[in-house]
Design an enzyme around this catalytic site. Sequence first.
Site, PDB file in Angstrom:
ATOM      1  N   PHE A 157       0.790  -1.201  -0.090  1.00 54.76           N
ATOM      2  CA  PHE A 157      -0.044   0.038   0.113  1.00 54.76           C
ATOM      3  C   PHE A 157       0.793   1.495   0.069  1.00 54.76           C
ATOM      4  CE2 PHE A 157      -3.014  -2.893   2.656  1.00 54.76           C
ATOM      5  CZ  PHE A 157      -3.481  -3.374   1.482  1.00 54.76           C
ATOM      6  N   GLU A 246      -0.949  14.060   9.092  1.00 58.56           N
ATOM      7  CA  GLU A 246      -1.488  13.495   8.077  1.00 58.56           C
ATOM      8  C   GLU A 246      -2.976  13.337   8.465  1.00 58.56           C
ATOM      9  OE1 GLU A 246      -0.846   8.675   6.956  1.00 58.56           O
ATOM     10  OE2 GLU A 246       0.308   9.578   8.806  1.00 58.56           O
ATOM     11  N   HIS A 342     -28.993  10.921  -7.447  1.00 60.23           N
ATOM     12  CA  HIS A 342     -28.790  10.634  -8.656  1.00 60.23           C
ATOM     13  C   HIS A 342     -29.547   9.507  -9.262  1.00 60.23           C
ATOM     14  CE1 HIS A 342     -25.516  13.585  -8.230  1.00 60.23           C
ATOM     15  NE2 HIS A 342     -25.276  13.522  -9.590  1.00 60.23           N
TER      16      HIS A 342
END
Length: 383
Positions: A157, A246, A342
């Site tokens: 990752f 972060e 939507h």
Amino acid sequence: MKRTVYTAEHEDFRLAIRQFLEREAVPSYSKWEQQGHVDPEFFLRMGELGFLGMQVPAEFGGSGIESYKYNAILNEEAAAAGLSMGSLRTHLDLVYPYLQQFANDEQRKRWLPGFTSGEMMTAIAMTEPDTGSDLAGIRTTARRTGDSYVVSGAKTFITGGRHAGRVLVVCRTSPPEEGNRRAGLTILAIDSTSPGFTVGRMLDKLGLKAQDTCELSFDDVRVPIEDRIGDEGHAFRYLTQNLPQERLVIAMGAVASARRAVEQTVDYTRSRTAFGTPIASFQNTKFVLADCAADLAAGQALVDDAIEQHDVGALSPARAALVKLWTTEMQGRVVDKCLQLHGGYGYITEYPISKLYADARVTRILGGTSEVMRTVIAKSMQL
């Protein structure tokens, strides 16, 4: 809601960033998604214009701006434009603090000019195949041999790992101490051209298609001792110091992304009709979007307060965890409601809301899962 966190000078910078992204990134973004990474030339262009060195001291080619707010604006505008360039965020917001705070003068002189110009993009490698949020379980080893370390192990990752010139790798240089599993971790800034350094497979993700995410492996990679960041065995303390920033970055992106979803949905419901009437006129549509607006206002207030705290060095890990938890959970709620409005078109990938939906899911995982955030918050409450 009028924001007070930024000055007129900040807003001038925002306009410059917005225009730059509209000109240099938006037209190429579909191509970047298809190829799975941002073109390296884009980062060189950012470096040429000074956008990669806003906090870097002038002696290394940067602007020497101490405030984080300019980087915050860059992150907000990228998210508002629907651009998920995680390797850029990693380079500026995750890697740079380690170089700023813990690299020595010789290292900064060696690395920061390339960092600022975009010629040397960077990444950070913490997560391993068997180690997610539990960094104390890291198994990648760095064995000291004379004036070098020999690194063996694997990471996964890793955002931006494919094109990084330097990767900050968290390694275990000594066994955990009894009662302190976090001891014995060290950060090495490894040259990606080193023998034994291998970029593995690119990971096919649900969203964030333009963000290259890969596996890395280290087969007896020799790293000079002068490429160690900070002191040996102190990495966990260094890592925890940067966690508030972060998590703030993730929170900022979550709010900006949710805002984009609402704006697109307002436009869609005004133009889309059902039973001969714009669906924006239905009470349910109004109520759903009103709830979304309230959520956005609360999330923006949390983020702006955190930006102010962070800019003066007062953002605590617990507060950052709280902000990330609330804003990313809010993002999930809001984007899901917007997709529902939507109808069937929301599930079609050519509609931007479907991309926002896919991209939103990971924010409750990366930078520490929502469950970890709750643990941090509860600990601060002495629970």
